[in-house]
Design a protein around this motif. Structure first.
Motif, PDB file in Angstrom:
ATOM      1  N   PRO A   1      70.025  46.865  38.581  1.00 23.02           N
ATOM      2  CA  PRO A   1      68.782  46.487  39.277  1.00 23.02           C
ATOM      3  C   PRO A   1      68.052  45.291  38.637  1.00 23.02           C
ATOM      4  N   THR A   2      68.396  44.946  37.408  1.00 19.31           N
ATOM      5  CA  THR A   2      67.712  43.854  36.714  1.00 19.31           C
ATOM      6  C   THR A   2      68.411  42.509  36.907  1.00 19.31           C
ATOM      7  N   LYS A   3      69.498  42.510  37.645  1.00 20.74           N
ATOM      8  CA  LYS A   3      70.311  41.298  37.800  1.00 20.74           C
ATOM      9  C   LYS A   3      69.493  40.103  38.292  1.00 20.74           C
ATOM     10  N   ASP A   4      68.687  40.301  39.293  1.00 19.05           N
ATOM     11  CA  ASP A   4      67.928  39.189  39.873  1.00 19.05           C
ATOM     12  C   ASP A   4      66.656  38.855  39.092  1.00 19.05           C
TER      13      ASP A   4
ATOM     14  N   MET B   1      62.322  37.874  32.835  1.00 18.35           N
ATOM     15  CA  MET B   1      61.886  38.908  31.891  1.00 18.35           C
ATOM     16  C   MET B   1      61.430  38.295  30.579  1.00 18.35           C
ATOM     17  N   THR B   2      60.667  39.084  29.843  1.00 20.13           N
ATOM     18  CA  THR B   2      60.286  38.662  28.498  1.00 20.13           C
ATOM     19  C   THR B   2      61.518  38.743  27.600  1.00 20.13           C
TER      20      THR B   2
ATOM     21  N   ILE C   1      68.048  44.815  27.957  1.00 20.70           N
ATOM     22  CA  ILE C   1      69.124  44.826  28.952  1.00 20.70           C
ATOM     23  C   ILE C   1      70.452  44.469  28.292  1.00 20.70           C
ATOM     24  N   ILE C   2      70.430  43.480  27.422  1.00 18.89           N
ATOM     25  CA  ILE C   2      71.655  43.100  26.710  1.00 18.89           C
ATOM     26  C   ILE C   2      72.165  44.266  25.874  1.00 18.89           C
TER      27      ILE C   2
ATOM     28  N   VAL D   1      77.375  42.816  37.466  1.00 17.57           N
ATOM     29  CA  VAL D   1      76.518  42.594  36.298  1.00 17.57           C
ATOM     30  C   VAL D   1      76.811  41.253  35.630  1.00 17.57           C
ATOM     31  N   GLY D   2      77.550  40.391  36.354  1.00 26.70           N
ATOM     32  CA  GLY D   2      77.702  39.023  35.893  1.00 26.70           C
ATOM     33  C   GLY D   2      78.944  38.683  35.103  1.00 26.70           C
TER      34      GLY D   2
END
Length: 107
Positions: free
Chosen positions: A25-28, A33-34, A41-42, A81-82
């Motif tokens: 969900p954080t892909k976009d 992000m800070t 996330i990493i 996820v890239g």
């Protein structure tokens, strides 16, 4: 009972699903992000990729249609996820540690 029904295998799949549901969900929004959020996330992406890689290579020992389907799902998750799967998937998984290191350095 299939190897895919073992509690160990099902546990790995559950772990992958949990991590994926946190990362995807954080892909976009990742670029916005800070630094702390990105590092979080990493920190999730690293074990996710390791688990995807391990299950993918374990499935390579099977020719059953279920194993082929699961490998395709893993490739799809990786793309989502890239991870660049346009290259050989073995190279994509093999190079994920460099990708994670680069992401941390650039964050």
């Amino acid at each position: 009972m299939s190897s895919f029904d073992s509690s160990s295998f099902q546990s790995k799949i559950a772990e992958i699903t949990e991590l994926y549901n946190q990362v995807y969900p954080t892909k976009d929004t990742f670029p916005f992000m800070t630094r702390e959020e990105k590092l979080g996330i990493i920190d999730l992406l690293d074990p996710l990729m390791k688990k995807l890689r391990d299950v993918y290579f374990s499935l390579s020992n099977y020719n059953e249609s279920e194993a082929v389907e699961m490998k395709e799902q893993i490739i799809s998750m990786s793309e989502n996820v890239g991870i660049p799967t346009s290259i050989n998937i073995d190279r994509a998984f093999g190079g994920h540690e460099n990708m994670i290191r680069t992401m941390r350095e650039r964050t």
